[in-house]
Design a protein around this motif. Sequence first.
Motif, PDB file in Angstrom:
ATOM      1  N   LEU A  80       0.550  -1.147   0.128  1.00  0.00           N
ATOM      2  CA  LEU A  80      -0.120  -0.312   0.058  1.00  0.00           C
ATOM      3  C   LEU A  80       0.771   1.262  -0.100  1.00  0.00           C
ATOM      4  O   LEU A  80       0.363   2.486  -0.926  1.00  0.00           O
ATOM      5  N   VAL A  81       1.782   1.137   0.378  1.00  0.00           N
ATOM      6  CA  VAL A  81       2.814   2.414   0.481  1.00  0.00           C
ATOM      7  C   VAL A  81       3.210   2.269  -0.718  1.00  0.00           C
ATOM      8  O   VAL A  81       3.589   3.469  -1.556  1.00  0.00           O
ATOM      9  N   GLU A  82       3.688   1.335  -1.344  1.00  0.00           N
ATOM     10  CA  GLU A  82       4.556   1.640  -2.596  1.00  0.00           C
ATOM     11  C   GLU A  82       3.854   1.751  -3.832  1.00  0.00           C
ATOM     12  O   GLU A  82       3.999   2.778  -4.893  1.00  0.00           O
ATOM     13  N   ALA A  83       2.506   1.943  -3.447  1.00  0.00           N
ATOM     14  CA  ALA A  83       1.054   2.320  -4.420  1.00  0.00           C
ATOM     15  C   ALA A  83       0.211   3.464  -3.505  1.00  0.00           C
ATOM     16  O   ALA A  83      -0.205   4.241  -4.608  1.00  0.00           O
ATOM     17  N   GLY A  84       0.743   4.245  -3.207  1.00  0.00           N
ATOM     18  CA  GLY A  84       0.855   5.505  -2.335  1.00  0.00           C
ATOM     19  C   GLY A  84      -0.930   5.814  -1.727  1.00  0.00           C
ATOM     20  O   GLY A  84      -1.257   7.118  -2.045  1.00  0.00           O
ATOM     21  N   LEU A  85      -1.012   4.937  -1.375  1.00  0.00           N
ATOM     22  CA  LEU A  85      -2.564   4.592  -0.836  1.00  0.00           C
ATOM     23  C   LEU A  85      -1.883   5.083   0.502  1.00  0.00           C
ATOM     24  O   LEU A  85      -2.552   5.653   1.612  1.00  0.00           O
ATOM     25  N   ILE A  86      -1.368   4.828   1.471  1.00  0.00           N
ATOM     26  CA  ILE A  86      -0.617   5.216   2.531  1.00  0.00           C
ATOM     27  C   ILE A  86       0.844   6.142   2.554  1.00  0.00           C
ATOM     28  O   ILE A  86       1.600   5.743   1.677  1.00  0.00           O
ATOM     29  N   VAL A  87       1.162   6.939   3.354  1.00  0.00           N
ATOM     30  CA  VAL A  87       2.201   7.099   3.497  1.00  0.00           C
ATOM     31  C   VAL A  87       3.143   6.427   4.508  1.00  0.00           C
ATOM     32  O   VAL A  87       2.599   6.552   6.038  1.00  0.00           O
ATOM     33  N   ASP A  88       4.638   6.300   4.444  1.00  0.00           N
ATOM     34  CA  ASP A  88       5.973   5.694   5.403  1.00  0.00           C
ATOM     35  C   ASP A  88       5.829   6.649   6.101  1.00  0.00           C
ATOM     36  O   ASP A  88       6.744   7.395   5.977  1.00  0.00           O
ATOM     37  N   GLU A  89       5.301   6.843   7.098  1.00  0.00           N
ATOM     38  CA  GLU A  89       5.309   7.931   7.915  1.00  0.00           C
ATOM     39  C   GLU A  89       7.378   7.974   8.632  1.00  0.00           C
ATOM     40  O   GLU A  89       7.842   7.855   8.940  1.00  0.00           O
ATOM     41  N   SER A  90       7.678   6.309   9.230  1.00  0.00           N
ATOM     42  CA  SER A  90       8.578   6.723   9.240  1.00  0.00           C
ATOM     43  C   SER A  90       9.716   7.160   7.974  1.00  0.00           C
ATOM     44  O   SER A  90      10.863   7.216   8.427  1.00  0.00           O
ATOM     45  N   ARG A  91       9.834   7.051   7.049  1.00  0.00           N
ATOM     46  CA  ARG A  91      10.452   7.955   6.059  1.00  0.00           C
ATOM     47  C   ARG A  91      10.241   9.347   5.786  1.00  0.00           C
ATOM     48  O   ARG A  91      11.131  10.112   4.944  1.00  0.00           O
ATOM     49  N   ALA A  92       9.301   9.589   5.863  1.00  0.00           N
ATOM     50  CA  ALA A  92       8.528  11.206   6.260  1.00  0.00           C
ATOM     51  C   ALA A  92       9.955  12.209   6.780  1.00  0.00           C
ATOM     52  O   ALA A  92      10.173  11.717   7.386  1.00  0.00           O
ATOM     53  N   LEU A  93       9.913  13.178   5.518  1.00  0.00           N
ATOM     54  CA  LEU A  93      10.615  14.804   6.168  1.00  0.00           C
ATOM     55  C   LEU A  93       9.828  15.214   7.039  1.00  0.00           C
ATOM     56  O   LEU A  93       8.967  15.092   6.848  1.00  0.00           O
ATOM     57  N   VAL A  94      10.815  15.711   8.185  1.00  0.00           N
ATOM     58  CA  VAL A  94      10.871  16.368   9.099  1.00  0.00           C
ATOM     59  C   VAL A  94      10.540  17.583   9.004  1.00  0.00           C
ATOM     60  O   VAL A  94      11.542  18.237   8.082  1.00  0.00           O
TER      61      VAL A  94
END
Length: 94
Positions: A80-94
């Motif tokens: 789902l992260v790869e498809a862009g349906l959810i955001v991978d918060e562990s990799r999100a920029l601060v």
Amino acid sequence: MDQLVGDYLAGMSVNSLAERYGIHRATVFSHLRRRNVPSRRPGLCLDEKVEAVRLARAGVSMRAISRRMGVDRKGVRLALVEAGLIVDESRALV
């Protein structure tokens, strides 16, 4: 048990094996572990990813998708992260 292991090694899913042999999927895993059969993969193949995304878009939860497909929730989440349906918060920029 030999046939179950052979079917698994030929690519059948754990859910399909459980249904075919009339046992719980946890029992399938137990039989495979006892025979020292390595887990096929931690994630989903391309077709499974497509199905996971389709189910998620239809409103099915990650838990329900993972149970239906017989895979770990982490694999569903990654698809789902790869498809862009959810955001991978562990990799999100601060």
